[in-house]
Design an enzyme around this catalytic site. Sequence first.
Site: not given
Length: 541
Positions: A208, A212, A365
């Site tokens: 969103s 890349v 993450d």
Amino acid sequence: MAVSALRSVCSVQLPFFNHRHHHFRLSPNHLNVHSKSKGFTLFSRYAQPQAQDLSSSSHRFQDRIENFPKLVEDIVQTSINTGPRGVLRLAQGLQAFIGVGQEWLNDVSKSTNSTAGLPTEMQLGLLSPFYVRRLFERLGATYIKLGQFIASAPTLFPPEYVQEFQNCFDRAPPISFEEIQSILRKELGRPIESVYEYVDPKPLASASIAQVHGARLKGSGEDVVIKVLKPGIEDILVADLNFVYVVARIFEFLSPEISRTSLVGIVKDIRDSMLEEVDFYKEAANIEAFRKYLEGMGLTRNATAPKVYQYCSTQKVLTMERLYGVPITDLDSIRSFVSNPEASLITALNVWFGSLLACESFHADVHAGNLWLLRDGRIGFLDFGIVGRISPKTWAAMEVFLGSIAIEDYDSMASSLIQMGATNKDVNAKAFALDLKKVFSSIKELDSEIVVAARSGTATSAPAVSANVVVDERQMNALFLDVVRVSESYGLKFPREFALLLKQLLYFDRYTRLLAPNLNMLQDQRISISSNRRNRYRDSF
């Protein structure tokens, strides 16, 4: 506090880390201890001490009258700051609402033609968790992030919504390559061909906020990836978050109960964290800090993070070294790279644990898309948009907590959690330990399976093995709700570091199930989770 941190607070699920002897199934009524919540109750780590009761409703009304001018001032100022962007987002919001409404009508039409009748969830209309999620996904970047926040905050939202928003995925249609080229020219301030020998028109990924593309540098010929901020994202974030802020201010004005949860404080933190995610200078700094940690500890032969090319990076464009490898869950490919996947997992664990105190920040993450085994056998850490920082004292308490899980010492577990948790009242440690024992006893019953499928693979017709960890996310989330409730029943609010750490440990626990099912990562001598600061705080517990 980053939205990523808030996301972690909810989706942290406490795994049972020793998989050698436990393979049971969770019973439907797995746990119900010290749950004081009824219906939709708001809790958060921002919760302030409860104010003294007002003597009368007239006093309450007078208080609101005094605060009303400030509310109006905030709303007017926020509207001015939003400007024309607000009108555009309103139109887009109506379009999204109409689209989801059409989905609901189509589903209702199909259900009315069946003998089963209209499902209960569908009877709620657009307020049902499923259609609210679909609306958020249509509304784009801000609401996808807010949806992930809901999925991470079982203490703030009803469980049905928390469970449904586990499926809120950050995927978005790619923008055209012509737009990407236009952004690159503007940001770099020179012709694209003077920087890159080649840019692949087909994106590697599209979310969103960013997109890349693969590329090759001019001159050196090095393979790179270019992360490009999508156009208009900042305007969308500002308009959406200003709207959310106004709604939060109105709710706090109307309801003293909501006011005591500092809802506005939560919204401000979400706003700050989202705006950080669209600043690639900060992500570049996080990557460089991790690379320095690897170099300083002599770990560059074991692990890496992509090099950042500063001369062709800006606040909206991030050019990085392209690493070639596979996600750490791709067992087939991993076995073609290394002979011992367990050793690679141990390397990843040691590098990550070491970064908790030896690096400025740790990767917060480490899902499979961000943790790769590279072709040269090293571990690759990708995407440093979400990082965390931890104090030595919190980590010392965390070490005791992890060690107590491994040996099932619930008294030490309770003491360490009390040490980490923020509370304004005394905690009955013995009772808390007994309730934790009930929680972890139920965790042992969680059924996580390794599904191994044999399929034809190599030219020699030897069967190739593919594996996948299957976890019932709804069961895990329901279990975590019980963990949260039992902790809150003792008045504990944990720091963001605790939630971030447990989230990553859950990821590593799943990788252990897949790559090294006989490994106990909390007790194996090859894995170092201790620090030289531990003994300083050990006596506190």
